[in-house]
Design a protein around this motif. Structure first.
Motif: not given
Length: 844
Positions: A526, A535, A599
């Motif tokens: 990330l 997520v 994500s």
């Protein structure tokens, strides 16, 4: 190489290919959409024979998109989770089967013999997927209506593709072959576009001579364009499979409204799509350097890192986190609104004043400054059990929770007042719904409202849902609850959900959510600082959805047939286009083993904003798929842009029509030329309706006893309201295309203003205002189109920049698009207001 498979998101776009389209560009565009959505390999070197050689490399490139093709990155593709899902389980064959069924349902009679079968179309999509394509657009600023573009499909100059062209372009099959250029045989698609074979590659362009000169090395190509070069540089060992950019400086100038709200701070948009380990990484970057202003400041928000998330329940499989300073966000919204639409800014002021007067509540100090900046949204429902997808979805809704950071000590004494204000809003909506339903206004109806719960150690409010307001089954599961705890305000879809989240802020870190197991690689990748993060773990949801297809497909077929599942008017349901057998369904465990959490993050940095997605297989909401869709659909952008402009033109005329009728209501007749006391023509009817289009202050500036071109009045020409400008034509300031017809029998007639009772042909059959071929000064009284009932019928100067026709406002307030092929006699009948020549629908 294994047979390429297609993903579930592509079933609908492939189905569209069966429809007969007018241009090859759109057909191939929709073919690619589904196939590309499932692929993302990467390799560290430049692929051989870069497709950039087909795009002229000057600085006039406005949009560029390049997809290398899987053959250039075979090892990376075969190591990806997407490849394994589509080729090592039954998922690929299942989706291919559904895609072919969609094509068979939509293809209709074949215009060529032999036709291009659905399976062949899927095969063509697979070729494009393996071999790649490029799209380049240039001269968008110099020639806004017809910018130049080229599409090059590697290895697609094959017999099956040429048959697809013939199958898709039946209306154009008789188009003549064009004169060759540098030994190339060119074929016409339409008046602006041609295609040809460049060895084994297939090309489409509106500027073939310029493209061929680039191919032959006479002019530079896009291979060394500075933006493209930057995007192809290795980053963390990655070279994207797909790259693209939109250079704002090479696109048409932004309208003044966009610059006014700060969008001129965007310099370009960049796109990259590549592999990261076994995942697909998509990045869309909006280059907008600081300092930013206007709407761009809305994304200048406090940031968070993966180790500073708000408290989340342990074991969550998905959530969303947003960081936003509500007070600053509200202030920036106000600033933009006040600069662009001052009247709306007054509406915000009235809201704040009402809250202060009725509730002694300061919106910003008593609410916005006390909540945030971190917000979390999640569901605490357990993962779906096998074969119980619908039950799981209901559980997800019941477990839905919104948790907000809050200054609880300052918010506690204000919360009762805030909830009272919320209840008033809910009650007003409930009463409005009852009025629409025709309920008895005197009947006592229990209100839907939040009620404070007695005996709770912390403030807690539960939404009361009286019997009859929602189905009993829903009432058993859904009981919205608001609860204020330490440093957080929780809103749960049920009391159980709110209670489970209530004490999160007091728990030690080891009892909260943290990235473990398959979440750990995702968290490690990330961005460091984010303003938004979602997520999602598809390991339970995707297998459950696929497993439920045999039960869901009949319901889908029934909806496509416009009937209830199983029966239609007492008769057996018609068979739908889709069908699957239990043997077609991949095993849930096989899918689950290859999936991992996905994500999507948004960052705000000094150079702009980034949207970064990492996922095992693309979804339609991912930046990767978004980038491909934009690239594929860009050839249709001009048509879409014109459609939007034409819609705005229609709206302008509708507003003029409303103003005309408002004037009639106030004066007993429609407006006409403004005259002097001795009958001299001074100003247009457009000036007369200014007070009815919220332009009274401009109306008061005119000296209505002077002609339109007097020194004083002529200075007001440049203040023409936007409602009098058609966005499809670049008119000079102060000129308008919206004109009436003036003459005996027309809507505008000297000395005899129109009234509703003297439009005896009917308001639906009488033109009030049309678009004229020529623009005229908007204040001039001599700007209408002359009409002579005895003259030979014609369009009398009506026309527009819209392809094929022009918009006309009728006296009933409707706006219709009249084609230039309209019979002149019918058009003359539309102009007259009381000639008795009423035209039926068939004459339009």
């Amino acid at each position: 190489m294994d047979r390429m498979r297609v993903n579930a998101r592509g079933v609908r776009p492939l189905g569209w290919i069966g429809m007969r389209t007018r241009t090859l560009t759109l057909t191939l565009t929709l073919t690619l959409t589904m196939s590309l959505a499932a692929t993302m390999p990467s390799r560290g070197d430049e692929p051989a024979g870069s497709l950039a050689r087909y795009v002229p490399g000057h600085d006039r490139i406005a949009f560029y998109f390049e997809f290398d093709g899987l053959e250039a990155h075979r090892a990376a593709w075969e190591g990806s989770a997407a490849y394994k899902l589509l080729n090592q389980t039954k998922l690929g064959p299942l989706l291919e089967k559904l895609a072919i069924q969609a094509l068979q349902d939509g293809q209709g009679p074949a215009p060529v013999n032999p036709p291009v079968e659905p399976a062949e179309r899927v095969g063509i999509a697979e070729k494009i997927l393996r071999q790649g394509f490029v799209y380049g657009l240039w001269d968008a600023r110099a020639d806004q209506k017809n910018p130049a573009y080229v599409v090059a499909l590697r290895g697609l100059a094959t017999p099956d593709v040429l048959r697809l062209i013939e199958d898709s372009l039946k209306p154009s099959r008789s188009a003549p072959t064009l004169a060759p250029i540098a030994g190339r045989t060119l074929h016409s698609l339409d008046k602006d576009t041609v295609w040809w074979a460049e060895k084994q590659d297939f090309l489409i362009s509106t500027r073939p001579a310029e493209v061929i000169a680039t191919i032959d090395g006479q002019t530079p190509n896009a291979g060394h364009h500075p933006i493209r070069t930057t995007l192809r540089k290795p980053a963390d060992g990655l070279v994207p499979l797909a790259i693209g950019f939109a250079d704002i400086s090479a696109l048409p100038p932004m309208p003044p409204q966009a610059a006014q709200v700060g969008l001129d701070g965007v310099k370009r948009v960049e796109f990259q799509w590549s592999f990261q380990d076994d995942a697909m990484l998509g990045v869309i970057s909006v280059i907008a350097p600081s300092p930013r202003r206007g709407v761009l400041t809305l994304l200048d928000q406090p940031t968070f890192a993966v180790n500073s998330l708000p408290p989340l329940p342990a074991g969550l499989r998905g959530f969303g986190v947003l960081s936003i300073d509500l007070d600053a966000f509200y202030g920036r919204i106000l600033d933009v609104v006040r600069k662009t639409t001052p009247n709306d800014g007054q509406g915000f002021a009235r809201l704040e004043q009402a809250l202060r007067q009725r509730f002694k509540l300061n919106l910003r100090n008593d609410l916005l400054k006390l909540i945030g900046p971190k917000f979390a949204v999640y569901s605490q429902a357990p993962p779906p059990a096998p074969g119980a997808l619908m039950t799981a979805l209901v559980g997800q809704v019941a477990g839905l929770t919104v948790a907000m950071q809050a200054r609880d000590e300052a918010l506690t004494p204000k919360l009762d007042t805030i909830v009272d204000a919320i209840n008033i809003i809910i009650r007003s909506q409930q009463e409005a719904a009852q009025r629409r339903a025709g309920a008895d206004p005197d009947a006592a109806t229990p209100p839907i409202e939040f009620r404070k719960q007695a005996g709770s150690t912390q403030p807690m409010y539960v939404l009361n849902l009286p019997t009859g307001t929602v189905p009993p089954a829903v009432k058993m599961l859904i009981r919205p609850t608001l609860k204020l705890g330490k440093n957080q305000l929780v809103l749960g879809a049920s009391t159980a959900a709110a209670n489970r989240s209530f004490n999160l802020a007091t728990l030690p870190a080891d009892q909260l959510w943290k990235p473990t197991e398959k979440f750990e690689p995702m968290a490690r990748r990330l961005p460091r600082e984010m303003i938004f993060l979602t997520v999602n773990d598809p390991r339970d949801t995707l297998p459950a959805l696929v497993e439920s297809l045999p039960a869901l497909i009949p319901q889908l077929n029934a909806r496509l047939q416009g009937q209830a599942p199983g029966q239609a008017n007492g008769q057996p349901a018609k068979p739908g286009p889709f069908h699957v057998e239990p043997a077609d369904i991949p095993k849930a465990d096989e899918l689950k083993a290859l999936l991992f959490p996905a994500s999507l993050a948004i960052t705000s940095e000094s150079e702009g904003f980034r949207i970064v997605s990492r996922e095992p297989i693309p979804t339609l909401s991912s930046p990767g798929t978004t980038g491909v869709l934009v690239a594929m659909l860009l050839p249709a952008v001009q048509a879409a842009r014109e459609a939007a402009r034409r819609a705005q033109c229609v709206n302008n005329l509708k507003q003029i029509g409303l103003a005309m009728h408002s004037y009639h209501d106030a004066n007993g007749h429609f407006p006409n030329t403004i005259l002097s006391k001795d009958g001299q023509r001074l100003l247009s009817w457009r000036v007369a309706i200014l007070p009815y289009i919220e332009q009274k202050s401009l109306y008061e500036k005119f000296k209505r006893d002077e002609p339109w071109d007097s020194p004083h009045n002529k200075a007001l020409l440049d203040q023409m309201p936007r409602i009098f400008a058609c966005p499809s034509r670049p008119s000079q300031p102060g000129l308008t295309p919206y004109r009436g017809f003036r003459g005996d029998g027309a809507f505008f007639q000297d000395g005899n203003p129109s009234k509703l009772d003297n439009i005896t042909d009917g308001t639906t059959n009488t033109i009030m205002v049309v678009e004229g071929r020529e623009d005229v000064p908007w204040t001039s009284p001599d700007s209408d189109l002359p009409f002579d009932l005895m003259a030979a019928p014609s369009l009398l100067g009506a026309g527009s920049s819209h392809p094929g026709g022009f918009n006309a406002l009728f006296a009933d307030g409707s706006v219709r698009f009249l084609k230039t092929t309209l019979s002149p006699e019918v058009f003359r009948a539309f102009i007259t207001r009381s000639a008795g020549d009423v035209i039926g629908v068939g004459g339009r």
